[in-house]
Design a protein around this motif. Structure first.
Motif: not given
Length: 166
Positions: A158-166
């Motif tokens: 979830h953290r990785r996805l949030t950072e990528e989209n973020g």
């Protein structure tokens, strides 16, 4: 369920019913050293492949020495760097082996004290890890199992996805 080694409690050195296994983790293979409670190295394994076949090979060596020495407890110590340790540790935990994390700084300090050198050598580090484990110089932590491991992995994702989209 994974068990953590109790750290530096008394009786580890004199108790003949324990085997100490130091494992220097690598991406393709690991080095391992099997030690008795007196500090005698029973066997050095230079290539334990990071695969099910390699894990079973190590398990066979541990079983062999446990039978020869009468050991009924096995403690495995390793340095938790990277992620390559996870499959081996979960394999060993599922077989009732007590596992312990050992700090990188402790390994480096012990290497300097015993060898007067900072040069890294997988076989030597495996022996150093076994010595530190035998002395109880470990971190008291248990790798997460079951739903806790899944939850940790999901949070990381979830953290990785949030950072990528973020």
């Amino acid at each position: 369920m994974c068990k953590v080694s109790p750290g530096n409690r008394g009786g580890q050195r004199g108790d003949g019913s324990i085997l100490f296994v130091g494992c220097d983790i690598g991406s393709r293979h690991h080095a391992a050293a099997i030690m008795d409670p007196s500090g005698r190295v029973l066997e050095k394994l230079t290539k334990v492949f990071n695969s099910l076949k390699g894990f079973k090979f190590l398990e066979g060596k541990i079983d062999y020495w446990a039978k020869r020495t009468g050991a009924n407890t096995v403690r495995l110590g390793f340095e938790p760097t990277g992620h390559y340790w996870k499959p081996l540790i979960h394999f060993m935990c599922n077989r009732g082996v007590e596992v312990s994390f050992i700090k990188t700084t402790a390994i480096k300090a012990m290497r300097e004290l015993t060898d007067s050198t900072q040069s890294k050598n997988d076989r030597r580090d495996a022996v150093t890890l076994a010595h530190l484990l035998r002395e109880g110089k470990v971190l008291k932590s248990v790798p997460p199992e079951g739903v806790w491991r899944e939850l940790r992995d999901l949070v990381k994702h979830h953290r990785r996805l949030t950072e990528e989209n973020g």
